[in-house]
Design an enzyme around this catalytic site. Sequence first.
Site, short mmCIF file in Angstrom:
data_model
loop_
_atom_site.label_atom_id
_atom_site.label_comp_id
_atom_site.label_asym_id
_atom_site.label_seq_id
_atom_site.Cartn_x
_atom_site.Cartn_y
_atom_site.Cartn_z
N LYS A 78 -44.40 -19.50 -20.81
CA LYS A 78 -42.74 -21.03 -20.42
C LYS A 78 -43.32 -22.27 -20.76
O LYS A 78 -44.85 -22.07 -20.72
CB LYS A 78 -42.46 -20.71 -19.20
CG LYS A 78 -41.25 -21.07 -19.16
CD LYS A 78 -39.59 -20.47 -19.35
CE LYS A 78 -38.88 -20.44 -19.58
NZ LYS A 78 -38.21 -19.68 -19.96
N ASP A 107 -34.70 -22.65 -24.30
CA ASP A 107 -34.24 -22.70 -22.55
C ASP A 107 -33.80 -24.12 -22.45
O ASP A 107 -33.13 -24.71 -23.67
CB ASP A 107 -35.45 -22.74 -21.75
CG ASP A 107 -34.89 -22.34 -19.94
OD1 ASP A 107 -34.99 -21.39 -20.24
OD2 ASP A 107 -35.27 -23.06 -19.55
P1 NDP Z 1 -28.74 -25.43 -21.73
O1 NDP Z 1 -29.75 -26.51 -21.96
O2 NDP Z 1 -28.10 -24.84 -23.01
O3 NDP Z 1 -27.83 -26.05 -20.44
C1 NDP Z 1 -28.32 -26.20 -19.19
C2 NDP Z 1 -26.68 -26.22 -18.29
O4 NDP Z 1 -27.21 -26.80 -17.19
C3 NDP Z 1 -25.81 -27.85 -19.23
O5 NDP Z 1 -24.60 -27.51 -18.96
C4 NDP Z 1 -26.03 -28.95 -18.09
O6 NDP Z 1 -25.73 -29.67 -17.97
C5 NDP Z 1 -27.06 -27.73 -16.45
N1 NDP Z 1 -27.53 -29.12 -15.36
C6 NDP Z 1 -29.09 -28.70 -15.66
N2 NDP Z 1 -29.56 -29.28 -14.20
C7 NDP Z 1 -28.62 -29.43 -14.06
C8 NDP Z 1 -28.30 -29.57 -13.06
N3 NDP Z 1 -29.62 -29.79 -12.32
N4 NDP Z 1 -26.78 -29.81 -12.35
C9 NDP Z 1 -26.42 -29.40 -12.50
N5 NDP Z 1 -25.88 -28.57 -13.89
C10 NDP Z 1 -27.68 -28.80 -14.87
O7 NDP Z 1 -29.62 -24.40 -21.27
P2 NDP Z 1 -29.45 -22.73 -20.94
O8 NDP Z 1 -27.97 -22.60 -20.92
O9 NDP Z 1 -30.18 -22.62 -22.20
O10 NDP Z 1 -30.30 -22.41 -19.84
C11 NDP Z 1 -29.36 -22.86 -18.32
C12 NDP Z 1 -29.81 -21.10 -17.70
O11 NDP Z 1 -30.51 -20.13 -18.54
C13 NDP Z 1 -32.21 -22.03 -17.33
O12 NDP Z 1 -31.74 -21.30 -15.72
C14 NDP Z 1 -32.73 -21.10 -17.91
O13 NDP Z 1 -33.81 -21.41 -18.12
C15 NDP Z 1 -31.95 -19.52 -18.11
N6 NDP Z 1 -31.80 -19.44 -18.90
C16 NDP Z 1 -32.31 -19.23 -20.51
C17 NDP Z 1 -31.81 -18.82 -21.90
C18 NDP Z 1 -31.99 -18.68 -23.13
O14 NDP Z 1 -31.85 -17.85 -23.91
N7 NDP Z 1 -31.77 -20.32 -23.81
C19 NDP Z 1 -32.35 -17.55 -21.35
C20 NDP Z 1 -32.56 -16.88 -20.09
C21 NDP Z 1 -32.16 -17.86 -19.47
P3 NDP Z 1 -26.41 -31.58 -18.90
O15 NDP Z 1 -25.61 -30.61 -19.72
O16 NDP Z 1 -25.35 -32.36 -18.32
O17 NDP Z 1 -27.64 -31.13 -19.10
O1 2IT Z 2 -36.29 -17.61 -19.69
C1 2IT Z 2 -35.42 -17.08 -21.13
O2 2IT Z 2 -35.81 -15.44 -20.87
C2 2IT Z 2 -35.73 -18.07 -21.89
N1 2IT Z 2 -35.95 -18.78 -21.63
C3 2IT Z 2 -36.02 -17.38 -23.59
C4 2IT Z 2 -36.98 -16.71 -23.58
C5 2IT Z 2 -37.31 -16.33 -24.98
O3 2IT Z 2 -37.78 -15.93 -25.43
O4 2IT Z 2 -35.96 -16.05 -26.12
#
Ligand code: NDP
Ligand code: 2IT
Length: 453
Positions: free
Chosen positions: A126, A166
């Site tokens: 990461k 992420d």
């Molecule tokens: P994004 O940046 O696309 O979206 C994050 C979302 O969470 C936004 O709506 C953001 O709001 C909100 N957010 C961030 N911080 C806070 C907080 N402190 N309180 C409330 N809301 C908050 O990220 P992702 O959708 O990619 O990731 C979301 C989660 O999923 C993370 O935990 C990530 O590690 C996990 N994840 C992501 C993967 C991926 O492929 N992208 C894969 C697996 C897990 P704002 O717009 O205001 O910042």
């Molecule tokens: O938390 C996660 O699994 C991710 N942000 C995706 C990682 C990846 O390599 O696609």
Amino acid sequence: MHKATQEVYNAMLQKDPNQPELHQAVKVFLNSIDSVVADEPRIVYHKVLDRLIEPERTIIFRIPWIDDNGKLQINRGFRIQQNSSLGPYKGGLRFHPSVNLSILRFLAFEQVFKNSLTGLPMGGGKGGADFNPKGKSDNEIMKFCQSFMTELAKHIGSNTDVPAGDMGVGSREIGYLFGQYKRIQNEVTGVLTGKGVSFGGSLIRPEATGYGLIYMAQAVLKGEGDTLEGKKCLVSGTGNVAQFTVQKILQLGGKVLTMSDSNGVIIDEEGIDEDKLAYMMNLKNVKRGRISEYITRYPSAKYIARSGAEEYNELWNVKADCAFPCATQNEINEIDAQHIVKNGVKLVCEGANMPTNIEGQQIFKKAGILYVPGKAANAGGVAVSGLEMSQNSERLSWTKENVDEKLQQIMETIYNNISEAADTYSTHNNFTDGANIAGFLKVADAMIAQGYV
Ligand code: NDP
Ligand code: 2IT
């Protein structure tokens, strides 16, 4: 915990006392695997526990860049290369002002077992930076990504370490990072996943985490003789994971009542339908706006502003059947968990990484809620990243239908494996233990076979 397991935990606390998120992730994990590693012949696994916690390599670097006003800026960049026993390090990059070593180490630690569960040959890693993308111009984002990659390029490669997105890192950022890697190395390879489709990205990768999450929910509900049809769902976040979670729930006939961002919560009892989701996606992805704007377009919905310092989150205090936290770590505390139970939720599937704190997890367990931790439930994203790596290696692009079908198969297999591990080593439907144990055994066996490295 047994004595030997507790010693491993205590040693970590002593060595890295100021890393609370890492401590939390490791504690949950050790509690799950403790009974498995306690007795002969598996006591040998204790020898790999300290090595599992210690990253193979930690890179911390300076990111100098110049903003639109010509002002010199500096940020801190990281890449945690946690474990390569199953394949090249694989895991996302997070750009968020809260990023620090503890958060990235917990994410890298979780990633190792998540990637193991996908069944694909990927190690865990990461990275990211304490950079705040909010309010930055496109030019500033590009400049920052180029400076970040100027250093990161020395440490990654398609057979070494393959980052992806992420929080704060989506297709725009991956494009800029990929372009800079190419300039530096003069090499076009699958060094990043989540790329644009015209330059090696896999179809369905943007959708994969959210779709995979709902495929997992479907599998769990099927195990109980139920479906998502007509279910009222709570979703948090409005980012990549949340958007495609909502899309898939709607496709399967569920109803979505909530979404959120870091400034507040939308509660729409009439349901967030396809049109409203399209509005939200345009608002977040194109206009890069705040969800508070939603109520000017849909005034019957409720918006509750949040500072983040509140004792609980109103989003989790709505009557529903299923909950899908898709924002960030520790967004569900013990009060939220109590609200979730009280409001009749039967299934919690984590789209975010570690969104439920330890007390919250215990409340779910006591209440008998079907609870699937992030490392199993959100593995669809990295799984399709693994499929993108395969496509890049064979220089071919698979169809949307093909990738989606493989994603569904992977999520069903993960469900079967974590259920089986829960039944064998823990209790029926304890998916936390099932995911940790199934993920761990494969990694541990590979580490032992490779000489405990
Ligand atoms: P994004 O940046 O696309 O979206 C994050 C979302 O969470 C936004 O709506 C953001 O709001 C909100 N957010 C961030 N911080 C806070 C907080 N402190 N309180 C409330 N809301 C908050 O990220 P992702 O959708 O990619 O990731 C979301 C989660 O999923 C993370 O935990 C990530 O590690 C996990 N994840 C992501 C993967 C991926 O492929 N992208 C894969 C697996 C897990 P704002 O717009 O205001 O910042
Ligand atoms: O938390 C996660 O699994 C991710 N942000 C995706 C990682 C990846 O390599 O696609």
